[in-house]
Design a protein around this motif. Structure first.
Motif, mmCIF file in Angstrom:
data_model
loop_
_atom_site.group_PDB
_atom_site.id
_atom_site.type_symbol
_atom_site.label_atom_id
_atom_site.label_comp_id
_atom_site.label_asym_id
_atom_site.label_seq_id
_atom_site.Cartn_x
_atom_site.Cartn_y
_atom_site.Cartn_z
ATOM 1 N N GLU A 142 0.836 -1.209 0.000
ATOM 2 C CA GLU A 142 0.000 0.000 0.000
ATOM 3 C C GLU A 142 0.872 1.261 0.000
ATOM 4 O O GLU A 142 0.605 2.209 -0.745
ATOM 5 C CB GLU A 142 -0.890 -0.031 1.240
ATOM 6 C CG GLU A 142 -1.843 1.110 1.366
ATOM 7 C CD GLU A 142 -2.655 0.987 2.653
ATOM 8 O OE1 GLU A 142 -2.692 1.981 3.410
ATOM 9 O OE2 GLU A 142 -3.230 -0.089 2.909
ATOM 10 N N ILE A 143 1.910 1.256 0.812
ATOM 11 C CA ILE A 143 2.835 2.400 0.842
ATOM 12 C C ILE A 143 3.466 2.585 -0.533
ATOM 13 O O ILE A 143 3.502 3.690 -1.079
ATOM 14 C CB ILE A 143 3.929 2.185 1.913
ATOM 15 C CG1 ILE A 143 3.317 2.250 3.311
ATOM 16 C CG2 ILE A 143 5.047 3.216 1.762
ATOM 17 C CD1 ILE A 143 4.275 1.848 4.428
ATOM 18 N N GLN A 144 3.950 1.491 -1.117
ATOM 19 C CA GLN A 144 4.584 1.561 -2.436
ATOM 20 C C GLN A 144 3.606 2.046 -3.492
ATOM 21 O O GLN A 144 3.930 2.907 -4.309
ATOM 22 C CB GLN A 144 5.151 0.202 -2.823
ATOM 23 C CG GLN A 144 5.762 0.187 -4.212
ATOM 24 C CD GLN A 144 6.392 -1.132 -4.545
ATOM 25 O OE1 GLN A 144 7.473 -1.415 -4.046
ATOM 26 N NE2 GLN A 144 5.742 -1.928 -5.369
ATOM 27 N N GLN A 145 2.401 1.502 -3.488
ATOM 28 C CA GLN A 145 1.395 1.851 -4.498
ATOM 29 C C GLN A 145 1.068 3.341 -4.482
ATOM 30 O O GLN A 145 0.916 3.958 -5.528
ATOM 31 C CB GLN A 145 0.124 1.019 -4.279
ATOM 32 C CG GLN A 145 -0.913 1.187 -5.357
ATOM 33 C CD GLN A 145 -0.460 0.672 -6.703
ATOM 34 O OE1 GLN A 145 0.290 -0.282 -6.791
ATOM 35 N NE2 GLN A 145 -0.886 1.310 -7.765
ATOM 36 N N HIS A 171 4.415 8.654 -9.858
ATOM 37 C CA HIS A 171 5.589 8.624 -10.731
ATOM 38 C C HIS A 171 5.267 7.992 -12.086
ATOM 39 O O HIS A 171 6.159 7.518 -12.793
ATOM 40 C CB HIS A 171 6.738 7.870 -10.050
ATOM 41 C CG HIS A 171 7.344 8.653 -8.927
ATOM 42 N ND1 HIS A 171 8.359 9.564 -9.121
ATOM 43 C CD2 HIS A 171 7.044 8.690 -7.610
ATOM 44 C CE1 HIS A 171 8.662 10.113 -7.965
ATOM 45 N NE2 HIS A 171 7.886 9.600 -7.030
ATOM 46 N N GLY A 172 3.994 7.943 -12.420
ATOM 47 C CA GLY A 172 3.594 7.492 -13.745
ATOM 48 C C GLY A 172 3.283 6.020 -13.882
ATOM 49 O O GLY A 172 3.000 5.551 -14.988
ATOM 50 N N PHE A 173 3.345 5.272 -12.796
ATOM 51 C CA PHE A 173 3.000 3.850 -12.859
ATOM 52 C C PHE A 173 1.509 3.689 -12.598
ATOM 53 O O PHE A 173 0.918 4.455 -11.840
ATOM 54 C CB PHE A 173 3.819 3.047 -11.847
ATOM 55 C CG PHE A 173 5.288 3.016 -12.170
ATOM 56 C CD1 PHE A 173 5.803 2.038 -13.004
ATOM 57 C CD2 PHE A 173 6.138 3.981 -11.664
ATOM 58 C CE1 PHE A 173 7.151 2.014 -13.314
ATOM 59 C CE2 PHE A 173 7.490 3.970 -11.969
ATOM 60 C CZ PHE A 173 7.997 2.988 -12.797
ATOM 61 N N SER A 174 0.922 2.698 -13.206
ATOM 62 C CA SER A 174 -0.513 2.449 -13.108
ATOM 63 C C SER A 174 -0.942 2.260 -11.658
ATOM 64 O O SER A 174 -0.220 1.682 -10.852
ATOM 65 C CB SER A 174 -0.869 1.204 -13.925
ATOM 66 O OG SER A 174 -2.208 0.863 -13.726
ATOM 67 N N ASP A 175 -2.139 2.736 -11.348
ATOM 68 C CA ASP A 175 -2.682 2.522 -10.005
ATOM 69 C C ASP A 175 -3.855 1.542 -10.057
ATOM 70 O O ASP A 175 -4.703 1.541 -9.178
ATOM 71 C CB ASP A 175 -3.080 3.836 -9.344
ATOM 72 C CG ASP A 175 -4.198 4.563 -10.064
ATOM 73 O OD1 ASP A 175 -4.558 4.167 -11.186
ATOM 74 O OD2 ASP A 175 -4.719 5.541 -9.496
ATOM 75 N N ASP A 179 -2.505 -4.510 -9.066
ATOM 76 C CA ASP A 179 -1.158 -5.069 -9.113
ATOM 77 C C ASP A 179 -0.364 -4.667 -10.352
ATOM 78 O O ASP A 179 0.854 -4.792 -10.360
ATOM 79 C CB ASP A 179 -1.226 -6.597 -9.054
ATOM 80 C CG ASP A 179 -1.723 -7.098 -7.714
ATOM 81 O OD1 ASP A 179 -1.592 -6.363 -6.715
ATOM 82 O OD2 ASP A 179 -2.251 -8.218 -7.663
ATOM 83 N N GLN A 180 -1.023 -4.191 -11.392
ATOM 84 C CA GLN A 180 -0.331 -3.904 -12.649
ATOM 85 C C GLN A 180 0.792 -2.888 -12.480
ATOM 86 O O GLN A 180 1.903 -3.096 -12.970
ATOM 87 C CB GLN A 180 -1.325 -3.415 -13.715
ATOM 88 C CG GLN A 180 -0.723 -3.354 -15.094
ATOM 89 C CD GLN A 180 -0.225 -4.707 -15.558
ATOM 90 O OE1 GLN A 180 -0.937 -5.697 -15.517
ATOM 91 N NE2 GLN A 180 1.024 -4.775 -15.979
ATOM 92 N N GLY A 181 0.528 -1.802 -11.785
ATOM 93 C CA GLY A 181 1.560 -0.788 -11.573
ATOM 94 C C GLY A 181 2.729 -1.328 -10.767
ATOM 95 O O GLY A 181 3.890 -1.052 -11.074
ATOM 96 N N SER A 182 2.418 -2.097 -9.739
ATOM 97 C CA SER A 182 3.472 -2.685 -8.908
ATOM 98 C C SER A 182 4.318 -3.670 -9.704
ATOM 99 O O SER A 182 5.541 -3.710 -9.553
ATOM 100 C CB SER A 182 2.867 -3.394 -7.695
ATOM 101 O OG SER A 182 2.292 -2.453 -6.830
ATOM 102 N N LEU A 183 3.678 -4.453 -10.549
ATOM 103 C CA LEU A 183 4.429 -5.398 -11.383
ATOM 104 C C LEU A 183 5.337 -4.663 -12.361
ATOM 105 O O LEU A 183 6.495 -5.038 -12.548
ATOM 106 C CB LEU A 183 3.475 -6.322 -12.134
ATOM 107 C CG LEU A 183 2.765 -7.372 -11.286
ATOM 108 C CD1 LEU A 183 1.706 -8.100 -12.120
ATOM 109 C CD2 LEU A 183 3.751 -8.354 -10.707
#
Length: 121
Positions: A58-61, A67-71, A74-78
């Protein structure tokens, strides 16, 4: 497909996100929550991981989406994790931050001895 998602990701973007994630783990409220999770889990490693991993994610997400990664779950985290793996091979700073970040998700555990000598007399 992972390469297509990473085509627009830069080393500096990953570094900035990683720095911010590590700073987020140091916020007093997050440190307190992690300490609470650890105290509630006690010596139950399964409970510790069941509670700590989702909180760390959750902190990472929260950070990576800025920073432009999907929210979208799991897609953005992957994608972020793939970017780290891609860049850490050639960038020592990213490799160091990746090792630090890993311990935020899964704490370092004491290693049991491989060999326990016994008295053979």
């Amino acid at each position: 497909m992972a390469q297509n998602r990473l085509s627009n990701v830069t080393v500096e973007q990953v570094k900035a996100a990683m720095r911010e994630i590590l700073q987020a783990f140091e916020k007093p409220e997050n440190k307190a929550k992690i300490q609470e999770i650890e105290q509630e889990a006690g010596s139950d490693l399964v409970k510790l991981l069941q509670d700590r991993l989702p909180f760390a994610a959750e902190i990472q997400q929260e950070v990576i989406k800025s920073h432009g990664f999907s929210d979208d779950g799991d897609q953005g985290s992957l994608t972020f994790t793939h970017a780290i793996k891609l860049f850490e091979k050639d960038d020592e700073e990213i490799a160091d931050m990746a090792a630090d970040l890993k311990t935020r998700f899964i704490p370092l555990l004491p290693r049991p001895p491989l060999f326990v000598p016994r008295d053979v007399t």
